[in-house]
Write a protein that holds these residues in place. Sequence first.
Motif, PDB file in Angstrom:
ATOM      1  N   ALA A 118       0.692  -1.171  -0.045  1.00  0.00           N
ATOM      2  CA  ALA A 118      -0.072  -0.016  -0.063  1.00  0.00           C
ATOM      3  C   ALA A 118       0.894   1.205  -0.077  1.00  0.00           C
ATOM      4  N   LYS A 119       0.354   2.349  -0.608  1.00  0.00           N
ATOM      5  CA  LYS A 119       1.247   3.583  -0.492  1.00  0.00           C
ATOM      6  C   LYS A 119       1.336   4.053   0.944  1.00  0.00           C
ATOM      7  N   THR A 120       0.565   4.094   1.726  1.00  0.00           N
ATOM      8  CA  THR A 120       0.546   4.285   3.316  1.00  0.00           C
ATOM      9  C   THR A 120      -0.164   3.163   3.855  1.00  0.00           C
ATOM     10  N   ALA A 121       0.349   2.722   4.924  1.00  0.00           N
ATOM     11  CA  ALA A 121      -0.410   1.793   5.636  1.00  0.00           C
ATOM     12  C   ALA A 121      -0.255   2.039   7.067  1.00  0.00           C
ATOM     13  N   ALA A 122      -1.058   1.578   8.241  1.00  0.00           N
ATOM     14  CA  ALA A 122      -0.755   1.624   9.384  1.00  0.00           C
ATOM     15  C   ALA A 122      -1.421   0.293  10.129  1.00  0.00           C
ATOM     16  N   ALA A 123      -0.618  -0.347  11.018  1.00  0.00           N
ATOM     17  CA  ALA A 123      -1.399  -1.678  11.584  1.00  0.00           C
ATOM     18  C   ALA A 123      -1.528  -1.228  13.137  1.00  0.00           C
TER      19      ALA A 123
END
Length: 723
Positions: A289-294
């Motif tokens: 993904a271009k940006t991502a957060a878990a």
Amino acid sequence: MPTQNLRTCTLCEAMCGLVITTEGDRVVDIRGDADDPLSKGHICPKAVALQDIHTDPDRIRHPMKRVGTAWQRIGWDEAITLAVNGIQAVQQKHGRDAIAAYVGNPTVHSLGAMLFVGDFLRSLRTKNRYSATSVDQLPAHVAAMHMFGHVLLIPIPDLDRTDHLLVFGANPAVSNGSLMTAPGASERIKAIRARGGRVVVIDPRRTETAELADAHHAIRPGTDALLVLAMLQVIFAEGMERSEHLAEFTDGIDTLRTESARFTPERVALSTGIAAETIRTLARDFAGAKTAAAYGRVGVSMQEFGGLATWLITALNLVCGRLDVVGGVMFTSPAVDLLRADQQRAGAPRFGRWKSRVRGLPEFAGELPVAALAEEMDTPGLGQVRGFVTHGGNPVLSTPNGARLDAALSQMEFFVAIDFYVNETTRHAHLILPPSSPLEREHYDLIFHALAVRDTAKYSAPVFPKPSDARHEWEIMNAITTRLSRGVPAKVRGAVYAIGGPGLLLDYALRSGPYGKGFSPFKRGLSLGKLKESPHGIDLGALKPSLLGKLRTKDRRINAAPALFIADLTRLETRWLRADIHAGSAATASSEGSGDLVLIGRRATRSSNSWMHNVERLVRGKNRCTLLMHPVDATARGLRDGAVVRIAARVGHVEAELAVSEEMMPGVVSLPHGWGHGRAGTQLRVAAQHPGVSINDLTDDQLIDTLTGNAAFSGVAVTVGPR
């Protein structure tokens, strides 16, 4: 004449801005503040309960001393003297550690309590200190300490700018964020998808958040660490890591690569309940993904491997280049800089400096795991706990094996509670010191501004004046602290605090913070006076990359693979990847101990803490304390929807109404937290009419995450059958 009061709601972590309209001493309306820079008008059903708590006839308004089975009203001077004398008598007879203290989560929702509780606890001079931290969030603090050097360096998802949100064991659509203050979280999640992003939820239950997501994958409770390890294995094997921007300041990536290599998707699929190809897709989508957060929360931390799972989620963000970047997970820059106030670094983490007497569980940051509390009270021998002090907590309903703690509390030689209800815990107290109503206090959120998805600052003035015969929490604590403290400096400090109160300390903290004006009259910047001029709050901007300036590790480097976490991988592997588990059924693999099902909790929008159940508008209507079960499991046991069933675990059993629902993963059942009212001696009339049952009459105080000491509520083995 109506008066409008601008205020922050103090009933959960969301910090929603409110407009409270009053006429005289009555609240006539509560609604969301559209001009609040963080909540932007969002409000949930709990906020309107502020007026009900304020006017609740069951709320204690004067000190009460127990005489036999009755309560007697006494004056404040007598009450403070009784509290001090009772504490000192126990310690003189049995030693300092014979007093235990428990601090509940309402503490962090009170400015005065937060500013004064530290000195209060230190004045008790006991190592038997406990809090709600080891109920649900200790793994996050242990991971933060060992990776970044401070317990509050917890990564926060940049929810409003991410393109891919991966949620493990959290339900922000209901909680509005936990260790991620995000009022209106449902709308923020919808906005991710509206801008072309993707939301994926990993949870044994199809939660309210999962209903908003692009995809939901049911996972067997307690196996999140295995899933993340397998995702890391795929990411490393396929060359998808992207940690270059922090590589120069990071140690341990090669260790992560080596350790994750043996946890292939095929190897963990049976234990997690998630297919190998699905695991590969999860890894590729997150890394690509271009940006991502878990993000993971209570379903992750409140389990047998909560420490590992929490660390690995942060490691996943780090390896994929999602740490300390816009649209990933970031760190706040709050107006009150709690990191600056605590300059201690983690060269020698505050972990394991002493251990509990009975089981030898390690201390962390000055506290012992709450799972040890009951056994420290009911196990005879030198150092046995004989006295108890609580602030704002109800551990009989909120800690594991509550029935054992309930019995132990009845044997205390002295128990003083700072609380305004006679609840399931405080009914055992010898003395109750009630604080003022939340609407009678000034407020500033010290902790939740440090955990929010956007940097803001807001001060709330009291809505109503404090009655002349009432005391704020900080006044109660300061009075006891001053009497218990030794030495002139401590007593002088107490006298100064008594005059200045929380406002004095808050102004100092704001002026000393990153946006402050210092103490020069010629400098512009943030101060308490400035905040009071902006009653809606002040927007300090979106989160910004800042980790390298905040690191508190001894060498100022990120530790991606702390040794104690690496060592715990053996326990994980032994527990879940044994040959007999692979040869057995999913039910066999689901939990240790007797029981063919595993139990998890859940949270409802109208409920956060047990004391909210004394508010009629929050508990009326359908029964919310039900056991959720998948239709396959119900059919196999001959159970029908709406029937009352018996749920049994090692420590006890309860009976609850069954709700058959496909939202549950087969093999997993769910009860909500905070119920179990109506016990003899409580004075909560509304709650007694809607008692429900306590999930903590089933959870096991012997079942913990041995790495961190956090209680393992999620994944308790149970059987369910007709009553």
